[in-house]
Write an enzyme that holds these catalytic residues in place. Structure first.
Site, PDB file in Angstrom:
ATOM      1  N   PHE A 123       0.238  -5.034   5.229  1.00  0.00           N
ATOM      2  CA  PHE A 123       0.766  -5.985   4.252  1.00  0.00           C
ATOM      3  C   PHE A 123       2.055  -6.579   4.802  1.00  0.00           C
ATOM      4  O   PHE A 123       2.825  -5.894   5.482  1.00  0.00           O
ATOM      5  CB  PHE A 123       1.032  -5.306   2.913  1.00  0.00           C
ATOM      6  N   LEU A 160       2.621   1.401  10.380  1.00  0.00           N
ATOM      7  CA  LEU A 160       1.503   0.500  10.654  1.00  0.00           C
ATOM      8  C   LEU A 160       1.237   0.386  12.147  1.00  0.00           C
ATOM      9  O   LEU A 160       0.092   0.491  12.597  1.00  0.00           O
ATOM     10  CB  LEU A 160       1.796  -0.875  10.051  1.00  0.00           C
ATOM     11  N   LYS A 220       3.434 -10.797  12.749  1.00  0.00           N
ATOM     12  CA  LYS A 220       3.462  -9.355  12.474  1.00  0.00           C
ATOM     13  C   LYS A 220       2.133  -8.716  12.843  1.00  0.00           C
ATOM     14  O   LYS A 220       2.099  -7.622  13.426  1.00  0.00           O
ATOM     15  CB  LYS A 220       3.777  -9.112  10.992  1.00  0.00           C
ATOM     16  N   ASN A 262      13.537  -0.333  -2.429  1.00  0.00           N
ATOM     17  CA  ASN A 262      13.212  -1.724  -2.740  1.00  0.00           C
ATOM     18  C   ASN A 262      12.533  -1.783  -4.101  1.00  0.00           C
ATOM     19  O   ASN A 262      12.389  -0.758  -4.774  1.00  0.00           O
ATOM     20  CB  ASN A 262      12.334  -2.340  -1.642  1.00  0.00           C
TER      21      ASN A 262
END
Length: 399
Positions: free
Chosen positions: A324, A307, A338, A208
């Site tokens: 994040f 995470l 999330k 990315n």
């Protein structure tokens, strides 16, 4: 040790300026990077050439140097260091600092900096004892300026008494105390950053646009508050932060392994843009066109959720886990979901739609989402975002 810590050294005009040459050398021996600034008066005692040669860096001297302003600017110079040291700090410099006078480069930097300042006073005994100097000293202490010395002894003018600049080992010790002190002293924080590269074949990969700039800034800000930082980074374009333990990885699987190896930690900040998927069976050889027009078929598998893995640990979970969320639409709702799904304490949400210029850019606009709600921060430089986030973290886990 001061590995990678950045010291902006302002050299004032006094006979003690010769000690600044040894100070540069001693700080570098401990791993610090020294950026020197000289006043006009300082050049009467030591030459810019000798200072530059020892520092291995350019000496900044002029406030209105157009080249410097174009390349860095005095504001950025004042804020790019972890600590500003003034040695020798003359009566004139102390007076300018105490009264907010900014008529040259040195005094302007001292007014513009947002970092801690340490001064090593040096002057004639009568000047040191003068009521004005003592008033200025008290003002500077009240403003949070750190002071080392002066010592008593024989002076170049033939008089004896307080006013001699502290010896170099004393100043080095004061620098170490200042840089290694802070609300996060004794805390270990793990930070992930950058993209991951998931191989398709030996020459191609899925990735990315993350530059790693935000993660680097966060690691630097946390280290500046005294934390020991383990920095796990994918192949980012942005230079690695200094003064932290850097672990380089390529893939999501490698990043998870490095994260687990880096635990335990008091806090973990997951700023990396980890690829959600990988090619299930990457080719050992370069995939070639066969002229038939048929496209290669790539089967994907989900990458490990770093995470969630850390957030949901039963044993060894950091006291604070920050994730994040880079979103392109319905940012707050997606990020809030999330946080609940992953089980982390905070989510830093941002809009990375192409028109924002945030992904790979120099600025960020984030919303911090936590159990008590959310707070949106104005768009600002990524270092400013990092400083603000580090300050919030220190409020939770700081000593």
């Amino acid at each position: 040790m001061l590995n990678g810590r950045r010291v902006l050294l302002v050299i004032g005009g006094g006979i003690a300026a010769y000690k600044s040459l040894d100070l540069i050398r001693r700080l570098q021996e401990r791993g610090a990077r020294v950026v020197p600034v000289m006043t006009k008066a300082a050049e009467e005692f030591v030459t810019p050439l000798s200072v530059s040669a020892l520092a291995g860096a350019k000496v900044y001297r002029e406030l209105f140097d157009l080249t410097d302003e174009a390349e860095m600017g005095h504001i950025q110079l004042s804020r790019s260091a972890d600590l500003v040291v003034v040695a020798p700090a003359t009566a004139d410099l102390m007076a300018k600092m105490a009264h907010g006078v900014a008529g040259d480069l040195a005094s302007t930097l001292l007014m513009a900096t947002d970092k801690r300042v340490l001064i090593a006073p040096a002057m004639n005994v009568r000047m040191w004892d003068h009521a004005a100097t003592q008033r200025n000293l008290e003002t500077l202490k009240q403003d949070g300026v750190l002071v080392v010395g002066p010592d008593s002894g024989n002076m170049a003018c033939g008089e004896y008494g307080p006013g001699r600049m502290a010896e170099v080992p004393q100043i080095v010790a004061a620098v170490e105390d200042a840089l290694l002190d802070g609300p996060l002293r004794g805390k270990h924080i793990l930070v992930t950053s950058g993209p991951t590269h998931e191989p398709i074949d030996p020459v191609r990969y899925i990735a990315n646009r993350s530059s790693g700039a935000q993660g680097t800034a966060i690691a630097q800000a946390l280290a500046g508050l005294g934390a020991r930082v383990t920095f796990v980074s994918g192949p980012a374009d942005h230079p690695m932060p200094e003064g932290v333990d850097v672990v380089r990885v390529e893939t999501a699987a490698q990043m998870l392994a490095a994260v687990e190896q880096g635990l335990p930690a008091d806090a973990a900040v997951f700023a990396a843009a980890v690829a959600d998927w990988r090619v299930a069976s990457a080719s050992d050889s370069k995939i070639k066109k066969d002229g038939s027009g048929a496209l290669p078929v790539l089967e994907f598998a989900e990458n490990p959720d770093i995470l969630a893995t850390v957030s949901q640990k039963v044993e060894g979970r950091p006291a604070l886990v920050v994730g994040f969320a880079a979103e392109t639409d319905d940012v707050i709702n997606h990020a809030t979901a999330k946080r609940q799904r992953k089980g982390c304490d905070w989510i830093v949400a941002n809009d990375v739609s192409p028109e924002t210029g945030i992904m790979g850019g120099s600025e960020n606009a984030v919303t911090l989402i936590h159990n008590d709600g959310s707070e949106s921060w104005p768009r600002m430089g990524k270092q400013a975002v990092a400083d603000r986030l580090a300050a919030k973290i220190s409020e939770v886990i700081g000593g």
